[in-house]
Design a protein around this motif. Structure first.
Motif, short mmCIF file in Angstrom:
data_model
loop_
_atom_site.label_atom_id
_atom_site.label_comp_id
_atom_site.label_asym_id
_atom_site.label_seq_id
_atom_site.Cartn_x
_atom_site.Cartn_y
_atom_site.Cartn_z
N ILE A 136 0.84 -1.20 0.00
CA ILE A 136 0.00 0.00 0.00
C ILE A 136 0.88 1.25 0.00
O ILE A 136 0.64 2.19 -0.76
CB ILE A 136 -0.92 0.01 1.24
CG1 ILE A 136 -1.94 -1.12 1.17
CG2 ILE A 136 -1.63 1.36 1.38
CD1 ILE A 136 -3.00 -0.94 0.14
N ALA A 140 -0.28 2.25 -3.56
CA ALA A 140 -1.70 2.67 -3.49
C ALA A 140 -1.98 3.85 -4.43
O ALA A 140 -2.99 3.87 -5.11
CB ALA A 140 -2.07 3.02 -2.06
N GLN A 144 -4.65 3.72 -7.44
CA GLN A 144 -5.79 4.64 -7.47
C GLN A 144 -5.86 5.42 -8.77
O GLN A 144 -6.93 5.69 -9.28
CB GLN A 144 -5.70 5.64 -6.30
CG GLN A 144 -5.98 5.06 -4.95
CD GLN A 144 -7.39 4.54 -4.81
OE1 GLN A 144 -8.15 4.49 -5.75
NE2 GLN A 144 -7.74 4.13 -3.62
N THR B 73 -8.24 -1.73 -2.98
CA THR B 73 -7.83 -0.34 -3.08
C THR B 73 -8.78 0.52 -3.93
O THR B 73 -9.22 1.57 -3.46
CB THR B 73 -6.38 -0.24 -3.61
OG1 THR B 73 -5.56 -1.03 -2.73
CG2 THR B 73 -5.85 1.16 -3.59
N THR B 81 -8.35 3.19 2.05
CA THR B 81 -7.31 2.17 1.90
C THR B 81 -6.24 2.31 2.98
O THR B 81 -5.89 1.36 3.66
CB THR B 81 -6.66 2.27 0.51
OG1 THR B 81 -7.66 2.00 -0.46
CG2 THR B 81 -5.52 1.28 0.36
#
Lengths: 238, 222
Positions: A136, A140, A144, B73, B81
């Motif tokens: 993450i 992440a 995204q 996510t 997240t």
């Protein structure tokens, strides 16, 4: 020898972790609330999300508490509490603890009183679950922004892959449970039967609310059967 | 409120920066717990044995972590997240909580509004779990002598069969075809060598299970 498992030091660590999680939740709620206001989302909608989700979470949280309870016999209260407050879930923590214990020639079937084994279990539980957090931190943002979405095109296989990996793990533990003799097999069957009844009630009788309790209640039923069988076999509590 | 509102990058940039800082802090704290235990009590597990105890579960759970990160996510949004992966219990609590909050608010995941509602929902959910766990642990610390009584020993000794009996039913009913090969392998192995440690059984079970599932998938049997 002091009992590391339930020592004040470990309870102190648990309190620190609980404070950290609380602080992070409050900071993120405040930031989201502020941004929501800026976007023009009505306060009532946001309040509803907070209260609704809080209410929704009570029952599953009690289920998580029951999971802490099931681990407390071997590992004491604080370590399972810490592990299930951050990152953890019972389906990971329990196999991780048992595999680590077995590497030291023991098992979480009994109380872990050797400090070295206890620390090894704590290390194994913590190191084993750090990977998702590292991912993450690194990825992440890119996920995204859509760059990595393509990687998961075959979602059907991704789902099957998880099921297959879990099935490998489950079958390994089912296989080793056979070695525990009749008591273990009875515990296994009782828990499986309880879960099957829950499954029928949830699917056929549409009692979806039971879903949260299916796992902990099945586990506790299996464990209770093991205790009752042993008491009956020994002709009473000794 | 289904339309996504176009805004400046500021919230997005901030949430990723702050999220990473919190995540690194969480990594330090979670790994700091065993470190603190080892330092405070002066007990260090021998590295070789620790690796032997860690590898089998890592083999199964690290790939699952990759799939979870890629799946959850986009669903949870950035704030959700960073918060959800720290507080854990994703599939059994955080993901359903976020999805149901977004549904009730009438917003979609991966939109600006979805991001806000999801973060609020996961935050509230984490707070509630924390309150329940803290009060439960306080209560249970009084029950410890009962938990450790001899009558309950066989109950805790059978924790693993109790977990895997129930989990087995869940996964077999989800996709029984996948379960046949690993179960057959384990029964066979148990008959041949009854005392193999799970450290060997887990990789064997996982490899056979994944291999057979892949073949069945390719032949459209799943």
């Amino acid at each position: 020898m002091i009992d590391i498992r339930n020592s004040p030091f470990l309870f102190g660590l648990g309190a620190f972790v609980a404070l950290f999680v609380t602080a992070q939740s409050l900071v993120f709620i405040a930031a989201a609330w502020k941004e929501g206001k800026r976007l023009g989302i009505p306060s009532a909608t946001m309040r509803k999300a907070l209260v609704g989700s809080g209410t929704f979470s009570v029952v599953p949280s009690i289920a998580i508490l029951l999971a802490v309870l099931t681990l407390a016999g071997a590992l004491g209260l604080p370590l399972p509490w810490i592990r299930l407050s951050v990152v953890g879930a019972i389906t990971y923590e329990l196999p991780a603890a048992e595999t680590a214990a077995q590497a030291f020639g023991t098992s979480i079937k009994s109380t872990i009183s050797d400090p070295t084994v206890f620390s090894a279990i704590a290390w194994a539980m913590s190191l084993g679950s750090v990977f998702a957090m590292v991912l993450i931190t690194l990825f992440a943002k890119r996920i995204q922004s859509g760059i990595h979405k393509a990687q998961l095109k075959d979602t059907k296989w991704a789902g099957l892959l998880i099921s297959a990996m879990f099935m490998g793990l489950i079958s390994a533990f089912l296989g080793s449970a056979l070695g525990g003799g009749l008591v273990s097999i009875l515990a296994l069957l009782a828990s499986a039967a309880t879960m099957a009844i829950f499954g029928l009630l949830i699917k056929k009788a549409k009692m979806a609310k039971l879903e949260n309790f299916a796992m902990p209640v099945s586990m506790i039923t299996g464990m209770a059967v093991a205790a009752l069988y042993t008491i009956a076999r020994n002709g009473g509590v000794r | 409120m289904n339309t996504s509102v176009r805004t400046g990058k500021s919230y997005d940039e901030t949430i990723h920066r702050n999220g990473r800082i919190w995540m690194i802090a969480a990594i330090c704290i979670t790994q700091g717990v065993p470190l603190a235990i080892s330092l405070y009590f002066g007990v260090w597990p021998p590295l070789g044995k620790l690796i032997a105890g860690l590898l089998p579960t890592m083999l199964v759970f690290w790939p699952i972590a990759i799939v979870e990160v890629l799946t959850f996510t986009p669903m949870l949004g950035s704030g959700g997240t960073y918060l959800g992966f720290v507080t854990g219990n994703l599939s059994n609590l955080k993901v359903p909580a976020a999805i149901s909050a977004m549904q009730q608010a009438g917003v979609e995941p991966s939109t600006k509004e979805g991001e806000i509602i999801s973060t609020l929902a996961i935050g509230a959910s984490s707070l509630v779990t924390n309150v329940v766990l803290v009060s439960g642990v306080l209560l249970m610390s009084y029950l410890l002598p009962i938990l450790e009584s001899p009558a309950l020993k066989p109950a805790f000794a059978n924790l693993l069969p109790a977990l895997f009996g129930a989990l087995g039913v869940v996964f077999i009913s989800k996709n029984w075809k996948i379960s046949v090969a690993p179960l057959a392998l384990m029964i066979g192995l148990f008959a041949a060598m009854p005392s193999l440690p799970v450290g060997i059984l887990i990789p064997a079970g996982a490899l056979v299970s994944i291999g057979v599932a892949r073949i069945m998938y390719k032949r459209k049997m799943l």
